[in-house]
Design a protein around this motif. Structure first.
Motif, PDB file in Angstrom:
ATOM      1  N   TRP A 113       0.363  -7.475  -4.313  1.00 52.33           N
ATOM      2  CA  TRP A 113      -0.838  -7.511  -3.487  1.00 52.33           C
ATOM      3  C   TRP A 113      -1.763  -6.377  -3.897  1.00 52.33           C
ATOM      4  CZ3 TRP A 113      -2.123 -11.133   0.108  1.00 52.33           C
ATOM      5  CH2 TRP A 113      -1.135 -12.048   0.446  1.00 52.33           C
ATOM      6  N   LYS A 114      -3.049  -6.674  -4.027  1.00 51.48           N
ATOM      7  CA  LYS A 114      -4.060  -5.633  -4.166  1.00 51.48           C
ATOM      8  C   LYS A 114      -4.604  -5.403  -2.768  1.00 51.48           C
ATOM      9  CE  LYS A 114      -8.338  -4.102  -6.251  1.00 51.48           C
ATOM     10  NZ  LYS A 114      -9.479  -4.423  -7.109  1.00 51.48           N
ATOM     11  N   VAL A 115      -4.569  -4.158  -2.324  1.00 50.86           N
ATOM     12  CA  VAL A 115      -5.028  -3.789  -0.984  1.00 50.86           C
ATOM     13  C   VAL A 115      -6.170  -2.801  -1.124  1.00 50.86           C
ATOM     14  CG1 VAL A 115      -4.350  -2.794   1.237  1.00 50.86           C
ATOM     15  CG2 VAL A 115      -2.672  -4.089  -0.106  1.00 50.86           C
ATOM     16  N   GLU A 116      -7.217  -3.003  -0.329  1.00 50.39           N
ATOM     17  CA  GLU A 116      -8.353  -2.087  -0.296  1.00 50.39           C
ATOM     18  C   GLU A 116      -8.568  -1.638   1.137  1.00 50.39           C
ATOM     19  OE1 GLU A 116     -11.857  -3.747  -2.054  1.00 50.39           O
ATOM     20  OE2 GLU A 116     -10.774  -4.497  -3.813  1.00 50.39           O
ATOM     21  N   MET A 117      -8.798  -0.342   1.323  1.00 49.62           N
ATOM     22  CA  MET A 117      -9.113   0.196   2.648  1.00 49.62           C
ATOM     23  C   MET A 117      -9.989   1.428   2.502  1.00 49.62           C
ATOM     24  SD  MET A 117      -5.403   1.842   3.758  1.00 49.62           S
ATOM     25  CE  MET A 117      -4.583   0.273   3.746  1.00 49.62           C
ATOM     26  N   VAL A 118     -10.755   1.725   3.530  1.00 51.32           N
ATOM     27  CA  VAL A 118     -11.611   2.902   3.512  1.00 51.32           C
ATOM     28  C   VAL A 118     -10.862   4.103   4.072  1.00 51.32           C
ATOM     29  CG1 VAL A 118     -13.762   1.613   3.640  1.00 51.32           C
ATOM     30  CG2 VAL A 118     -12.634   2.352   5.751  1.00 51.32           C
ATOM     31  N   CYS A 119     -11.409   5.271   3.779  1.00 56.30           N
ATOM     32  CA  CYS A 119     -10.783   6.510   4.235  1.00 56.30           C
ATOM     33  C   CYS A 119     -11.855   7.594   4.348  1.00 56.30           C
ATOM     34  CB  CYS A 119      -9.713   6.924   3.234  1.00 56.30           C
ATOM     35  SG  CYS A 119      -8.839   8.426   3.673  1.00 56.30           S
ATOM     36  N   GLU A 120     -11.811   8.351   5.417  1.00 59.05           N
ATOM     37  CA  GLU A 120     -12.735   9.472   5.602  1.00 59.05           C
ATOM     38  C   GLU A 120     -12.518  10.527   4.517  1.00 59.05           C
ATOM     39  OE1 GLU A 120     -15.200   9.858   7.763  1.00 59.05           O
ATOM     40  OE2 GLU A 120     -14.792   7.936   8.750  1.00 59.05           O
ATOM     41  N   ASP A 121     -13.595  11.209   4.153  1.00 62.53           N
ATOM     42  CA  ASP A 121     -13.531  12.245   3.114  1.00 62.53           C
ATOM     43  C   ASP A 121     -12.424  13.265   3.380  1.00 62.53           C
ATOM     44  OD1 ASP A 121     -15.876  10.917   2.456  1.00 62.53           O
ATOM     45  OD2 ASP A 121     -17.065  12.731   2.229  1.00 62.53           O
ATOM     46  N   SER A 122     -12.324  13.706   4.614  1.00 65.15           N
ATOM     47  CA  SER A 122     -11.380  14.777   4.944  1.00 65.15           C
ATOM     48  C   SER A 122      -9.920  14.340   4.857  1.00 65.15           C
ATOM     49  CB  SER A 122     -11.661  15.306   6.354  1.00 65.15           C
ATOM     50  OG  SER A 122     -11.469  14.273   7.314  1.00 65.15           O
ATOM     51  N   LEU A 123      -9.657  13.028   4.760  1.00 63.09           N
ATOM     52  CA  LEU A 123      -8.276  12.523   4.758  1.00 63.09           C
ATOM     53  C   LEU A 123      -7.815  11.973   3.416  1.00 63.09           C
ATOM     54  CD1 LEU A 123      -8.321  10.580   8.149  1.00 63.09           C
ATOM     55  CD2 LEU A 123      -7.333  12.838   7.693  1.00 63.09           C
ATOM     56  N   ILE A 124      -8.720  11.821   2.445  1.00 57.29           N
ATOM     57  CA  ILE A 124      -8.368  11.076   1.236  1.00 57.29           C
ATOM     58  C   ILE A 124      -7.193  11.696   0.475  1.00 57.29           C
ATOM     59  CG2 ILE A 124     -10.144  12.162  -0.216  1.00 57.29           C
ATOM     60  CD1 ILE A 124      -8.897   8.478  -0.362  1.00 57.29           C
ATOM     61  N   ARG A 125      -7.134  12.994   0.347  1.00 50.39           N
ATOM     62  CA  ARG A 125      -6.020  13.619  -0.388  1.00 50.39           C
ATOM     63  C   ARG A 125      -4.691  13.385   0.337  1.00 50.39           C
ATOM     64  NH1 ARG A 125      -7.792  16.469  -4.667  1.00 50.39           N
ATOM     65  NH2 ARG A 125      -9.937  17.237  -4.619  1.00 50.39           N
ATOM     66  N   GLN A 126      -4.708  13.502   1.637  1.00 50.78           N
ATOM     67  CA  GLN A 126      -3.497  13.266   2.443  1.00 50.78           C
ATOM     68  C   GLN A 126      -3.067  11.796   2.359  1.00 50.78           C
ATOM     69  OE1 GLN A 126      -3.980  14.480   6.520  1.00 50.78           O
ATOM     70  NE2 GLN A 126      -1.966  13.728   7.117  1.00 50.78           N
ATOM     71  N   VAL A 127      -4.025  10.885   2.388  1.00 49.96           N
ATOM     72  CA  VAL A 127      -3.715   9.456   2.318  1.00 49.96           C
ATOM     73  C   VAL A 127      -3.138   9.102   0.944  1.00 49.96           C
ATOM     74  CG1 VAL A 127      -4.755   7.146   2.305  1.00 49.96           C
ATOM     75  CG2 VAL A 127      -5.313   8.759   4.135  1.00 49.96           C
ATOM     76  N   GLY A 168     -15.604   2.646  12.265  1.00 49.98           N
ATOM     77  CA  GLY A 168     -16.187   2.692  13.604  1.00 49.98           C
ATOM     78  C   GLY A 168     -15.104   2.640  14.676  1.00 49.98           C
ATOM     79  N   ASP A 169     -15.216   1.676  15.571  1.00 46.76           N
ATOM     80  CA  ASP A 169     -14.256   1.525  16.667  1.00 46.76           C
ATOM     81  C   ASP A 169     -13.108   0.593  16.319  1.00 46.76           C
ATOM     82  OD1 ASP A 169     -15.688   3.254  18.288  1.00 46.76           O
ATOM     83  OD2 ASP A 169     -16.918   1.645  19.133  1.00 46.76           O
ATOM     84  N   TYR A 170     -12.820   0.405  15.033  1.00 48.29           N
ATOM     85  CA  TYR A 170     -11.724  -0.456  14.577  1.00 48.29           C
ATOM     86  C   TYR A 170     -10.782   0.353  13.707  1.00 48.29           C
ATOM     87  CZ  TYR A 170     -14.720  -4.293  16.062  1.00 48.29           C
ATOM     88  OH  TYR A 170     -15.506  -5.133  16.800  1.00 48.29           O
ATOM     89  N   ASP A 171      -9.493   0.057  13.818  1.00 48.55           N
ATOM     90  CA  ASP A 171      -8.538   0.672  12.896  1.00 48.55           C
ATOM     91  C   ASP A 171      -7.694  -0.421  12.261  1.00 48.55           C
ATOM     92  OD1 ASP A 171      -6.572  -0.012  14.754  1.00 48.55           O
ATOM     93  OD2 ASP A 171      -5.959   2.033  15.159  1.00 48.55           O
ATOM     94  N   SER A 172      -6.796  -0.021  11.360  1.00 49.61           N
ATOM     95  CA  SER A 172      -5.940  -0.955  10.619  1.00 49.61           C
ATOM     96  C   SER A 172      -6.759  -1.972   9.823  1.00 49.61           C
ATOM     97  CB  SER A 172      -4.965  -1.671  11.560  1.00 49.61           C
ATOM     98  OG  SER A 172      -4.155  -0.735  12.241  1.00 49.61           O
ATOM     99  N   CYS A 173      -7.926  -1.554   9.334  1.00 46.54           N
ATOM    100  CA  CYS A 173      -8.801  -2.430   8.564  1.00 46.54           C
ATOM    101  C   CYS A 173      -8.430  -2.365   7.077  1.00 46.54           C
ATOM    102  CB  CYS A 173     -10.258  -2.006   8.714  1.00 46.54           C
ATOM    103  SG  CYS A 173     -10.875  -2.002  10.401  1.00 46.54           S
ATOM    104  N   CYS A 174      -8.300  -3.516   6.464  1.00 46.90           N
ATOM    105  CA  CYS A 174      -8.091  -3.578   5.022  1.00 46.90           C
ATOM    106  C   CYS A 174      -8.438  -4.971   4.528  1.00 46.90           C
ATOM    107  CB  CYS A 174      -6.657  -3.207   4.639  1.00 46.90           C
ATOM    108  SG  CYS A 174      -5.411  -4.432   5.057  1.00 46.90           S
ATOM    109  N   TRP A 175      -8.487  -5.112   3.239  1.00 54.34           N
ATOM    110  CA  TRP A 175      -8.661  -6.394   2.575  1.00 54.34           C
ATOM    111  C   TRP A 175      -7.549  -6.485   1.560  1.00 54.34           C
ATOM    112  CZ3 TRP A 175      -9.434  -8.059  -2.433  1.00 54.34           C
ATOM    113  CH2 TRP A 175      -9.854  -9.389  -2.580  1.00 54.34           C
ATOM    114  N   GLN A 176      -6.958  -7.658   1.401  1.00 56.38           N
ATOM    115  CA  GLN A 176      -5.855  -7.801   0.455  1.00 56.38           C
ATOM    116  C   GLN A 176      -5.877  -9.180  -0.174  1.00 56.38           C
ATOM    117  OE1 GLN A 176      -3.000  -6.829   3.510  1.00 56.38           O
ATOM    118  NE2 GLN A 176      -2.206  -8.920   3.529  1.00 56.38           N
ATOM    119  N   VAL A 177      -5.388  -9.239  -1.405  1.00 61.33           N
ATOM    120  CA  VAL A 177      -5.323 -10.500  -2.134  1.00 61.33           C
ATOM    121  C   VAL A 177      -4.079 -10.471  -3.028  1.00 61.33           C
ATOM    122  CG1 VAL A 177      -6.766  -9.711  -4.056  1.00 61.33           C
ATOM    123  CG2 VAL A 177      -6.648 -12.146  -3.511  1.00 61.33           C
ATOM    124  N   LEU A 178      -3.442 -11.615  -3.167  1.00 62.79           N
ATOM    125  CA  LEU A 178      -2.230 -11.743  -3.979  1.00 62.79           C
ATOM    126  C   LEU A 178      -2.606 -12.017  -5.432  1.00 62.79           C
ATOM    127  CD1 LEU A 178       0.869 -11.871  -3.971  1.00 62.79           C
ATOM    128  CD2 LEU A 178       0.668 -14.309  -3.424  1.00 62.79           C
TER     129      LEU A 178
END
Length: 103
Positions: free
Chosen positions: A66-80, A29-39
């Motif tokens: 660290w395990k990091v999880e983040m979302v990504c739009e369909d159109s960007l997943i290959r580039q990411v 939505g209106d947020y960026d740099s969103c992720c979840w992480q755990v050591l």
């Protein structure tokens, strides 16, 4: 929307996350740099033909990662994912990609 999960040593954590955020991952939505992480603790053994960033040939290596999880739009997943492989220090990057359902 996809969810990208990956494992990274602490000294590379922020650099890899920032590269993926700059590519467009981690936006909700209106947020960026969103992720979840755990050591946690990773383990691997470099075999013949490998060029390990950490560890020695034929020796089991255990280290904090660290395990990091983040979302990504369909159109960007290959580039990411390409950016993850480019920025991550490991020769073989451990990662997972999940397609998310919308309800």
């Amino acid at each position: 929307m996809y969810k990208l999960c990956f494992f990274v040593p602490e000294e590379n954590l922020e650099n890899v996350k920032e590269a993926l955020f700059a590519t467009g991952a981690g936006r909700i939505g209106d947020y960026d740099s969103c992720c979840w992480q755990v050591l946690g603790q990773g383990q691997f053994r470099p075999l013949a033909g490998s060029n390990p960033h950490i560890g020695s040939m034929n020796q089991v290596e255990r280290l904090a990662e660290w395990k990091v999880e983040m979302v990504c739009e369909d159109s960007l997943i290959r580039q990411v994912v390409a950016e993850l492989k480019h920025t991550h220090p490991y020769e073989e990057v451990a990662y997972e990609v999940y397609k998310l359902a919308e309800f």
